[in-house]
Design a protein around this motif. Structure first.
Motif, PDB file in Angstrom:
ATOM      1  N   ARG B 108      -9.491 -15.796 -14.584  1.00 44.59           N
ATOM      2  CA  ARG B 108     -10.994 -15.767 -14.780  1.00 44.59           C
ATOM      3  C   ARG B 108     -11.759 -16.513 -13.644  1.00 44.59           C
ATOM      4  NH1 ARG B 108     -12.273 -11.323 -17.960  1.00 44.59           N
ATOM      5  NH2 ARG B 108     -10.316 -11.144 -19.487  1.00 44.59           N
ATOM      6  N   LYS B 109     -12.962 -16.329 -13.439  1.00 45.83           N
ATOM      7  CA  LYS B 109     -13.705 -17.034 -12.439  1.00 45.83           C
ATOM      8  C   LYS B 109     -14.235 -18.041 -13.262  1.00 45.83           C
ATOM      9  CE  LYS B 109     -12.199 -14.722  -9.093  1.00 45.83           C
ATOM     10  NZ  LYS B 109     -11.090 -15.202  -8.360  1.00 45.83           N
ATOM     11  N   ASP B 112     -19.721 -17.061 -14.372  1.00 50.64           N
ATOM     12  CA  ASP B 112     -20.523 -16.304 -13.114  1.00 50.64           C
ATOM     13  C   ASP B 112     -21.953 -16.969 -13.252  1.00 50.64           C
ATOM     14  OD1 ASP B 112     -18.492 -15.049 -12.331  1.00 50.64           O
ATOM     15  OD2 ASP B 112     -19.273 -13.093 -12.947  1.00 50.64           O
ATOM     16  N   ALA B 115     -21.814 -20.222 -11.722  1.00 53.92           N
ATOM     17  CA  ALA B 115     -21.421 -20.429 -10.486  1.00 53.92           C
ATOM     18  C   ALA B 115     -22.791 -19.736  -9.376  1.00 53.92           C
ATOM     19  CB  ALA B 115     -20.248 -19.460 -10.290  1.00 53.92           C
TER      20      ALA B 115
END
Lengths: 824, 239
Positions: B108-109, B112, B115
């Motif tokens: 997983r980033k 979002d 970020a």
């Protein structure tokens, strides 16, 4: 642990798979680009925003070429097949065969000594010469006793792979080798850097205290990190050591492998028993430093040895051959045979040597002769492979193809030159091979001393011995001479000077006397009209055109000079055929033009015809001035005089002056009349001048000088002076490389500039100085560092650094010379 | 109170080693983009470009590290040395590291939204840097190096959080500098590494780096949990 949502799509920037739940898009030229993260997207924007967007296109083009697989080429029997054999092997006049091989796995002078020794002891092999710089072996053998495949197998048996030299293979091999070295260097650097960071913590712990658990943890991590360096980066050292052990002849790789092997084993024992300090950092750093040295060496050598590759690359891959019907077919150079008709278009490179059949053009011969001015050529004139057609298309007839072309002969000369070793290098190679044994004995003695008698305190006798082994590797000694010779020959070739051997660089540096031939060497060897005088009632415009039809039939250098002079003054040759044309060898010509009897000749011819000479007439070979006078007589009346001279080379006075400043004695030996020679000697301040000499008298003169202890350099045109060129310590041919001089002289000036002589002398002196410097560096290095290591003052880490530095220093010193060039 | 010990070095080094393959994939492109044309036209000048690029990285990383360390130090002054608030602040930073590390490891980033917000705020810096990098000569590589210090990169944020948690200007700078120096050599050899290391292997290394980030976060929480627990027990039983 990979996300289930990972798609087949990869990030346009980093190629990682993209998670479809968090894909980032950017628009570019109407296209949507996918990125795996904001970071990649930002970097992509930055690269484009900075005007560096071409990187993405170049990345696609720059593919990873598969390296040359030396392992897969070990079917040596195929080299015995006739076609393959003929491509690489040359049969000598004495019936023996010779070949140039590319050898993989050479690292040091000890390798050279080992291969030469092992192969020369083999039955049927007459000569083996190896060059550490080029990794090339020159082998001479008797085909009746041993086959080529058997020779290649013998290389393989002692752990080296040899294949017939091929420029393309060499290029690929060099690239593959560099990639491999860089990767090994990267891995060792990565490991060494990170281990050092742990080591800093450990060193800090020695002073401020560290819990035993942390110490063990850090040492264990260091040990693990050193594994990739030991197992991957150090592979060349392990391989080299294994080869040395198989044939019981230790080399430098053996010393290095022994050093890092002892250090690593010692550290593992200390780690597991917790009885002392570990030295994993030393292992990794030793490998790292040594690989830095090898990388730099490799890069330098690649730069220096690129001469033959550059020359070989001058040949085009294909040529346009015309068949009997005039139809054109594209063929490779191998397919061209003598008498083939070839079409060469503007911008094309001339494929082989030949003669122009039809057409006229300008040829850029700078690649062969260094001459920057284009040469105008027309039907009937010779042209040479590797030169460039600059103006018009023409048809040529091939006369020399394959290995017989001038270009290939030059390539062979340069290759042969790299195989001929100076005496000093042979000694250095031999010393290096024995030096390894000495180092092992010294290390053993050092270990014994510190183990039983010495008080090393915290220092382990093992580590002191390892320092001796590492620091004493004779790499610098082995590299000292070949790097200097390579640098010297590299500069020489760049300046259009072809040395036929590295030993000549050494010889030319010690020259005391220079002998010049006159015609074609100090003079241009071609006559030129310098003045025309009216002596009778007619003016020049009346009598001069009348002699042109006669001169046209004469086919003599003097006639050619007169015709050229007429052309320069726009005099047209009258469209009349001479009647009763006659030549008088050494005196002149005569004939009837428009019912007028015309004589053009010297005073001897005039005397024969009873024509009174003017008071100022020049008697050939009797006056001091080296002029030639041609008198023109029309119907028994003297009408004019044409004065010709073999012009002195423009640069000759300057060259002679410089030679005298260098305190080199100058001589002139010539077959011309003594007075003419005296005149020239006086004009150029040449110390000794001797005329009327036959070739064997020139040879005797040189012998006498040599008996007096003088070292003689003979400068001639390479044909008439062949015996003298051979007798002299060094023979230089001052003619275009397109002449026979390629075969007769030790050094060939590919251009016709006398400055080349000064270049030869300066390069030779500089190279000799460089050899001395390099040998001095390596000897001083060993003299200082070996005792220091034996005293226990140097740890293995510093030993590796010092050893790498000495090799790098020697190589950089050679590179410095190559970069600096020469002053004349 | 300075919070940086040898074990933190160990974490940083290991993170640097594993994360360097991630850096090669992302920032390596920057190094290659200026190096490829230079190596083709002026190979002898390449070292100048690399030097200014490395200088740019060192400047950016050390300044950011010092800044974050100074913020942590300032927070310590305001909250009081060794105060519970400071411990809570550190644990909060450690929790973010834990979440971020888990995001990297499990594919997983980083969230979002966070970020994107951080990334857009960085554009204020990246725009002039890009402008500067269009200039010619070796100095064009300096802003490109500096830019790598302000990229929206999860790995770097983890290290920045650790720099913040050092509560020291000096050690904050050292933290970032160590990470910078470890990852620099692979970046300069990015083209070779990219050719030799498969994307899959790089992907795995990112996952492994996430584990290390989690380890760093967990270790910080463990250290400061004791202090918070002591404070909590004190609250419950002041005697």
């Amino acid at each position: 642990m990979v996300s289930a949502n990972t798609t087949d799509t990869s990030c346009i920037h980093c190629f990682l798979p993209i998670d479809q739940d968090s894909v980032y898009h950017r628009q570019h030229e109407g296209e949507t680009l996918d990125f795996c993260c904001l970071g990649c997207a930002t970097v992509w924007e930055t690269i484009h925003g900075s005007g560096l967007g071409s990187y993405y296109a170049q990345r696609e083009i720059t593919g990873d070429e598969s390296p040359v697989d030396f392992e897969s080429t070990q079917d040596f029997k195929r080299f015995d097949r006739e076609g393959v054999f003929r491509s690489y092997v040359k049969q000598r006049d004495d019936g023996l065969h010779e070949i140039s091989l590319l050898v993989d796995g050479i690292h040091c002078a000890a390798c050279i000594w080992l291969i030469e020794k092992f192969l020369q002891q083999s039955h049927g092999i007459h000569e083996v010469l190896l060059n550490i710089g080029t990794h090339r072996a020159f082998v001479v053998w008797d085909q009746q006793s041993v086959k080529l495949s058997e020779i290649l197998e013998r290389f393989h048996k002692i752990g080296y792979t040899a294949l017939p030299y091929d420029p393309a293979l060499h290029e690929q091999h060099q690239q593959s080798l560099l990639r491999q070295i860089l990767l090994r260097l990267a891995v060792s650097g990565f490991c060494a850097g990170n281990i050092m960071l742990f080591s800093i913590s450990l060193y800090a712990g020695y002073f401020s205290g560290m819990e035993e658990e942390y110490k063990f943890l850090f040492e264990a991590i260091s040990g693990l990190l050193s594994l990739p360096a030991m197992a991957y980066s150090a592979i060349p050292f392990w391989q080299g050591a294994w080869r040395a052990m198989r044939i019981r002849q230790p080399n430098m790789d053996f010393l290095i492998a022994l050093g890092i092997g002892i250090t690593f084993t010692y550290s593992v024992v200390m780690l597991l028993t917790k009885t002392g300090d570990t030295y994993f950092d030393s292992c990794a750093m030793i490998i790292f430093f040594l690989l830095i040295g090898r990388t730099l060496e490799h890069l330098t050598k690649t730069k220096v040895i690129s001469i033959t590759e550059r020359l070989s690359s001058l040949s085009p891959k294909f040529a346009a051959r015309l068949n009997e019907d005039g139809e054109e077919a594209t063929v490779t150079l191998d397919e061209i045979e003598t008498d083939d008709r070839l079409l060469v278009r503007p911008g094309d490179t001339v494929p082989v040597d030949g003669i122009i059949e039809s057409g006229e053009t300008e040829i850029d011969e700078s690649s062969l002769t260094g001459e920057s001015q284009w040469r105008f050529v027309t039907a009937g004139e010779n042209i040479f492979g590797g030169t460039a057609n600059q103006s018009n298309a023409f048809v040529m007839v091939a006369q020399a193809v394959g290995q017989d072309t001038i270009l290939q002969r030059i390539v062979r000369l340069v290759e042969d030159a790299s195989q001929r070793k100076p005496k000093i290098q042979r000694i250095a190679d031999h010393v290096a091979s024995w030096f390894v044994w000495v180092v092992l004995l010294l290390a053993l003695g050092t270990w014994a001393y510190w183990n039983w008698w010495g008080d090393g305190g915290t220092k382990s006798p093992w580590l002191i011995a390892v320092s001796v082994i590492i620091i004493a590797c004779p790499c610098a000694l082995g590299l000292a001479t070949p790097t200097a010779i390579l640098a010297g020959t590299s500069i020489a070739t760049r300046l259009g000077l072809l040395f036929k051997g590295g030993d000549l660089l050494e010889e030319a540096a010690r020259i005391t006397d220079i002998i010049f031939d006159k015609t074609g060497t100090l003079s241009q060897g071609t006559m030129q009209v310098i003045s025309v005088h009216d002596l009778g009632g007619q003016k020049m415009s009346q009598w001069f055109p009348l002699i042109l039809p006669l001169e046209h039939l004469a086919h003599h250098p003097i006639a050619e000079a007169i015709e050229n002079y007429a052309l320069s003054l726009d005099y047209q040759r009258p469209p009349m055929d001479p009647q009763l044309f006659r030549t008088y060898p050494g005196r002149g010509i005569s004939g009837y033009i428009d019912n007028q009897f015309i004589i053009a000749g010297n005073c001897l011819l005039l005397k024969e015809h009873g024509i009174p000479l003017p008071e100022s007439a020049v008697i050939p070979n009797s006056l001091q001035q080296p002029y030639l006078e041609i008198y023109v007589v029309i119907n028994q009346t003297l009408q004019g005089k044409i004065v010709l001279q073999d012009m002195l080379r423009k640069e000759a006075p300057e060259i002679l002056k410089t030679l005298q400043q260098m305190k080199i004695h100058t001589h002139i030996l010539s077959g011309d009349h003594q007075n003419a020679v005296n005149y020239l000697a006086q004009h150029l301040s040449i110390e000794e001048a001797h005329g009327n000499l036959l070739p064997d008298q020139k040879l005797e003169y040189i012998q006498k000088l040599q008996e007096q202890g003088k070292r003689v350099l003979m400068v001639g045109d390479g044909i008439n002076d062949a015996p003298a060129l051979n007798q002299a310590n060094v023979g230089i041919a001052v003619r275009n490389a397109t002449d026979i001089s390629l075969d007769t002289a030790d050094i060939v000036l590919m251009h016709s500039q006398l400055h080349g002589i000064l270049h030869v002398l300066q390069i030779s002196k500089q190279t000799r100085k460089l050899i001395k410097q390099n040998l001095g560096i390596s000897l001083i290095y060993n003299a200082l560092t070996i005792p220091a290591a034996m005293m226990g003052w140097i740890n293995p880490l510093f030993a590796a650094l010092a050893m790498a530095c000495s090799s790098i220093l020697v190589t950089l010193n050679a590179l410095r010379f190559r970069q600096a060039g020469i002053k004349y | 109170m300075v919070d940086f010990y040898l074990i933190d070095f160990a974490f940083l080094f290991t993170l640097g080693i594993t994360a360097s393959l991630h850096c090669v994939g992302m920032c390596g492109g920057i190094a290659c983009s200026y190096a490829i044309p230079v190596s083709q036209k002026f190979p002898k000048a390449l070292w100048k470009y690399h030097s200014t690029y490395v200088l740019g990285r060192i400047l950016a990383y050390s300044w950011i590290g010092a800044l974050l360390g100074a913020v942590g130090m300032g927070f310590g002054f305001v909250a009081g040395p060794d105060s519970t608030l400071q411990h809570v602040g550190t644990v909060f930073a450690a929790l973010i590291m834990l979440i971020g590390g888990a995001a990297s490891t499990f594919g997983r980033k980083w969230p979002d939204r966070i970020a994107s917000v951080i990334s857009s705020s960085f554009r204020v810096f990246t725009a002039p840097v890009r402008q500067w990098s269009t200039r010619f000569g070796p100095w064009r590589a300096l802003p490109l190096g500096m830019l790598s210090g302000i990229l929206p990169c999860g790995m770097m944020w983890a290290v920045e959080l650790r720099a913040l948690a050092t509560n020291s200007l000096l050690w904050g700078m050292v933290t970032m500098l160590v990470f910078c120096l470890i990852t620099t050599p692979p970046l300069l050899m990015a083209s070779t590494i990219m050719a030799k290391v498969s994307p899959r292997f790089r992907f795995r290394s990112v996952q492994f780096a996430g584990i290390i980030v989690m380890g760093m976060g967990a270790y910080l929480i463990w250290k400061h949990y004791v202090a918070i627990q002591t404070w909590f027990l004190y609250l419950c039983d002041p005697i």
